[in-house]
Scaffold this motif. Structure first.
Motif, PDB file in Angstrom:
ATOM      1  N   PHE A   1       0.812  -1.205   0.000  1.00 51.35           N
ATOM      2  CA  PHE A   1       0.000   0.000   0.000  1.00 51.35           C
ATOM      3  C   PHE A   1       0.846   1.257   0.000  1.00 51.35           C
ATOM      4  O   PHE A   1       0.707   2.128  -0.836  1.00 51.35           O
ATOM      5  N   GLU A   2       1.755   1.307   0.902  1.00 54.30           N
ATOM      6  CA  GLU A   2       2.505   2.548   1.077  1.00 54.30           C
ATOM      7  C   GLU A   2       3.347   2.863  -0.155  1.00 54.30           C
ATOM      8  O   GLU A   2       3.308   3.955  -0.672  1.00 54.30           O
ATOM      9  N   ASP A   3       4.072   1.874  -0.609  1.00 51.41           N
ATOM     10  CA  ASP A   3       4.883   2.085  -1.785  1.00 51.41           C
ATOM     11  C   ASP A   3       4.042   2.381  -3.005  1.00 51.41           C
ATOM     12  O   ASP A   3       4.353   3.244  -3.798  1.00 51.41           O
ATOM     13  N   PHE A   4       2.970   1.612  -3.152  1.00 47.93           N
ATOM     14  CA  PHE A   4       2.231   1.665  -4.394  1.00 47.93           C
ATOM     15  C   PHE A   4       1.546   2.986  -4.628  1.00 47.93           C
ATOM     16  O   PHE A   4       1.303   3.385  -5.754  1.00 47.93           O
ATOM     17  N   SER A   5       1.209   3.638  -3.538  1.00 49.04           N
ATOM     18  CA  SER A   5       0.539   4.916  -3.736  1.00 49.04           C
ATOM     19  C   SER A   5       1.520   5.939  -4.282  1.00 49.04           C
ATOM     20  O   SER A   5       1.142   6.890  -4.935  1.00 49.04           O
ATOM     21  N   GLN A   6       2.789   5.728  -4.009  1.00 49.15           N
ATOM     22  CA  GLN A   6       3.804   6.651  -4.497  1.00 49.15           C
ATOM     23  C   GLN A   6       4.362   6.195  -5.843  1.00 49.15           C
ATOM     24  O   GLN A   6       4.449   6.942  -6.789  1.00 49.15           O
ATOM     25  N   ALA A   7       4.731   4.921  -5.862  1.00 54.93           N
ATOM     26  CA  ALA A   7       5.499   4.419  -6.996  1.00 54.93           C
ATOM     27  C   ALA A   7       4.585   3.998  -8.132  1.00 54.93           C
ATOM     28  O   ALA A   7       3.392   3.813  -7.970  1.00 54.93           O
ATOM     29  N   MET A   8       5.179   3.824  -9.252  1.00 52.19           N
ATOM     30  CA  MET A   8       4.462   3.366 -10.433  1.00 52.19           C
ATOM     31  C   MET A   8       4.511   1.840 -10.450  1.00 52.19           C
ATOM     32  O   MET A   8       5.576   1.253 -10.534  1.00 52.19           O
ATOM     33  N   VAL A   9       3.367   1.251 -10.355  1.00 53.29           N
ATOM     34  CA  VAL A   9       3.305  -0.196 -10.261  1.00 53.29           C
ATOM     35  C   VAL A   9       2.416  -0.746 -11.358  1.00 53.29           C
ATOM     36  O   VAL A   9       1.401  -0.148 -11.694  1.00 53.29           O
ATOM     37  N   LEU A  10       2.830  -1.835 -11.915  1.00 53.99           N
ATOM     38  CA  LEU A  10       1.979  -2.476 -12.910  1.00 53.99           C
ATOM     39  C   LEU A  10       1.934  -3.970 -12.653  1.00 53.99           C
ATOM     40  O   LEU A  10       2.755  -4.524 -11.930  1.00 53.99           O
ATOM     41  N   CYS A  11       0.946  -4.595 -13.238  1.00 55.18           N
ATOM     42  CA  CYS A  11       0.814  -6.030 -13.101  1.00 55.18           C
ATOM     43  C   CYS A  11       0.861  -6.650 -14.489  1.00 55.18           C
ATOM     44  O   CYS A  11       0.241  -6.146 -15.420  1.00 55.18           O
ATOM     45  N   VAL A  12       1.630  -7.706 -14.627  1.00 51.89           N
ATOM     46  CA  VAL A  12       1.723  -8.380 -15.910  1.00 51.89           C
ATOM     47  C   VAL A  12       1.214  -9.806 -15.760  1.00 51.89           C
ATOM     48  O   VAL A  12       1.686 -10.551 -14.891  1.00 51.89           O
ATOM     49  N   LEU A  13       0.244 -10.132 -16.584  1.00 53.04           N
ATOM     50  CA  LEU A  13      -0.244 -11.506 -16.615  1.00 53.04           C
ATOM     51  C   LEU A  13       0.666 -12.290 -17.550  1.00 53.04           C
ATOM     52  O   LEU A  13       0.751 -11.992 -18.746  1.00 53.04           O
ATOM     53  N   LEU A  14       1.353 -13.256 -17.033  1.00 55.19           N
ATOM     54  CA  LEU A  14       2.388 -13.947 -17.788  1.00 55.19           C
ATOM     55  C   LEU A  14       1.769 -15.073 -18.628  1.00 55.19           C
ATOM     56  O   LEU A  14       1.776 -16.241 -18.230  1.00 55.19           O
ATOM     57  N   ASP A  15       1.265 -14.713 -19.815  1.00 59.15           N
ATOM     58  CA  ASP A  15       0.574 -15.715 -20.639  1.00 59.15           C
ATOM     59  C   ASP A  15       1.548 -16.448 -21.557  1.00 59.15           C
ATOM     60  O   ASP A  15       1.341 -16.556 -22.765  1.00 59.15           O
ATOM     61  N   THR A  16       2.605 -16.939 -20.977  1.00 59.19           N
ATOM     62  CA  THR A  16       3.603 -17.742 -21.703  1.00 59.19           C
ATOM     63  C   THR A  16       4.260 -18.682 -20.712  1.00 59.19           C
ATOM     64  O   THR A  16       4.337 -18.386 -19.521  1.00 59.19           O
ATOM     65  N   ASP A  17       4.754 -19.809 -21.241  1.00 58.56           N
ATOM     66  CA  ASP A  17       5.440 -20.733 -20.334  1.00 58.56           C
ATOM     67  C   ASP A  17       6.950 -20.608 -20.421  1.00 58.56           C
ATOM     68  O   ASP A  17       7.673 -21.423 -19.866  1.00 58.56           O
ATOM     69  N   GLU A  18       7.441 -19.565 -21.118  1.00 58.88           N
ATOM     70  CA  GLU A  18       8.878 -19.526 -21.347  1.00 58.88           C
ATOM     71  C   GLU A  18       9.720 -19.234 -20.107  1.00 58.88           C
ATOM     72  O   GLU A  18      10.924 -19.351 -20.140  1.00 58.88           O
ATOM     73  N   PHE A  19       9.060 -18.851 -18.998  1.00 54.80           N
ATOM     74  CA  PHE A  19       9.838 -18.593 -17.779  1.00 54.80           C
ATOM     75  C   PHE A  19       9.632 -19.663 -16.714  1.00 54.80           C
ATOM     76  O   PHE A  19      10.005 -19.494 -15.563  1.00 54.80           O
ATOM     77  N   GLU A  20       9.006 -20.749 -17.113  1.00 51.25           N
ATOM     78  CA  GLU A  20       8.875 -21.871 -16.183  1.00 51.25           C
ATOM     79  C   GLU A  20      10.261 -22.461 -15.940  1.00 51.25           C
ATOM     80  O   GLU A  20      11.104 -22.412 -16.834  1.00 51.25           O
ATOM     81  N   PRO A  21      10.566 -23.059 -14.829  1.00 50.23           N
ATOM     82  CA  PRO A  21       9.623 -23.236 -13.729  1.00 50.23           C
ATOM     83  C   PRO A  21       9.566 -22.057 -12.753  1.00 50.23           C
ATOM     84  O   PRO A  21       8.742 -22.063 -11.869  1.00 50.23           O
ATOM     85  N   THR A  22      10.432 -21.068 -12.909  1.00 54.08           N
ATOM     86  CA  THR A  22      10.433 -19.977 -11.922  1.00 54.08           C
ATOM     87  C   THR A  22       9.089 -19.265 -11.883  1.00 54.08           C
ATOM     88  O   THR A  22       8.471 -19.125 -10.831  1.00 54.08           O
ATOM     89  N   PHE A  23       8.653 -18.817 -13.040  1.00 60.90           N
ATOM     90  CA  PHE A  23       7.342 -18.180 -13.110  1.00 60.90           C
ATOM     91  C   PHE A  23       6.439 -19.049 -13.975  1.00 60.90           C
ATOM     92  O   PHE A  23       6.670 -19.195 -15.186  1.00 60.90           O
ATOM     93  N   LYS A  24       5.448 -19.604 -13.366  1.00 60.76           N
ATOM     94  CA  LYS A  24       4.575 -20.499 -14.110  1.00 60.76           C
ATOM     95  C   LYS A  24       3.644 -19.717 -15.027  1.00 60.76           C
ATOM     96  O   LYS A  24       3.350 -18.547 -14.785  1.00 60.76           O
TER      97      LYS A  24
END
Lengths: 221, 221
Positions: free
Chosen positions: A126-149
DNA sequence: AAAATAATAGGATTTTTTTCCTATTTGATA
DNA sequence: TATCAAATAGGAAAAAAATCCTATTATTTT
């Protein structure tokens, strides 16, 4: 973390919020009406006097207010009204990974804000996000498995400097989106290690980076 | 709207959240160490005794906690951890991994609720979390690298059934804490794949699982 | 196992808060 | 303006909380 003034101010405002004088509130709570008198808030010598929690408990029962409500009054002492409305959880902009890979000019700072798909679902700082620029990425690929599913959500916070900080999402000036782990930084270059180990590390010129963001939270799909 | 028991419980839990005994907290706040003794919480005749707001103010200054944090502890008295999220979406119970590994009987449903260390730092999903039992584990070990880096926070949601769902945190009836990825489930057994690949998969009897939780969010330290 | 430290209980004393009392001030109303 | 009720001030008494003290029990440390 509250002062003598804060608590007495909170009691005064609790009374007034229930259309009572401070002494009226005391009376209604079954206390002596002079309990909260200004003259009872310090000793004749000027030493501060504090109410007991039993008195607080009584005025809360009789007004039906919660301790949280009284706490808000106490902690907002001296602050402008607008300052207390920060409570609503807020939304965050979400993008699909494949989408941003396709758009060479993608820049989250200027992207259209479309928070609907994630605002109700997730978790963020909360605290950081109100200040900083934050985005969310939906990772619709398996190329970073197994770290990011596949179908994980990566919550990323943009940063200005290239400190050695772990896993990042970045875009180079030629339009590529990169995900990797910073393994070393020097003045002009940055080395990005492949997360899966399948590809060699990349060395990138600092000047070639359009933007870079720490991956601060990862969801499991 | 708080009871004699609520406030004393809140003080006890504020102390414990700061790794202090109740008397240790009193001493640190410059109060007499016996101020909060159980024997000082009622008169010899059994009448309830209440602490003064001056004492509260002192223990808050010395712990650095806010009145809001103490209020959360007071108002959540007797409630299960997950239940507090509806009033205060930004708090969640946090545990250290090493701590829970050490305690063979650890059960998040009955654990002492001490959200203070994380309450101001994070925000969690409101709708899901208010219903479900959610906990946060600070991963103070590097044994799950590179998937989960040391000092990551794992936000975990308890579940009742053993569906094939990905990465989980679980405890077996002999007291071991496991982190792994579910690779297959049958009626009576569950196969848990090692995240790092260094160890072979484990096959676990469903009856041997005390509790199991999906790892739904992971922070980067 | 012994010693040292911390936590707790309970009683006596001190300090502080609340109550009880009266006097004065303020604000509304006839 | 006169009257009444509520709000407030301030002092004395009562009640309650915090402190100070000693003794006992747990918990660490050596």
């Amino acid at each position: 973390m509250f002062s003598h003034d804060d608590i007495w101010n909170g009691i005064d405002r609790l009374a007034s919020a229930h259309d009572l004088s401070t002494s009226g509130l005391a009376k209604k709570a079954g206390l002596d009406p002079t309990t909260f008198n200004k003259s009872k808030r310090q000793t004749p010598e000027g030493k501060p006097r504090w109410p007991s929690t039993e008195s607080l408990s009584k005025i809360l029962s009789v007004t039906g207010a919660t301790l949280t409500e009284l706490t808000e009054l106490i902690e907002s002492n001296g602050k402008k009204p607008s300052k207390n409305v920060d409570k609503t959880p807020f939304s965050i902009t979400s993008f699909s990974f494949k989408d941003i890979v396709k758009k060479p000019g993608f820049d989250p700072s200027h992207a259209k804000h479309s928070p609907v798909d994630i605002s109700l679902e997730h978790v963020f700082d909360f605290e950081d996000f109100s200040q900083a620029m934050v985005l969310c990425v939906l990772l619709d690929t398996d190329e970073f498995e197994p770290t990011f599913k596949k179908n994980s959500k990566l919550v990323c916070r943009l940063k200005e400097n290239f400190v050695n900080s772990g896993r990042v999402l970045a875009k180079t000036s030629d339009g590529r989106i990169l995900i990797g782990e910073i393994s070393s930084v020097s003045k002009e270059t940055l080395e990005l290690k492949c997360l899966t180990g399948k590809n060699p590390s990349r060395r990138i010129e600092a000047g070639d980076i359009s933007w870079i963001a720490d991956i601060i939270w990862t969801s499991q799909p």
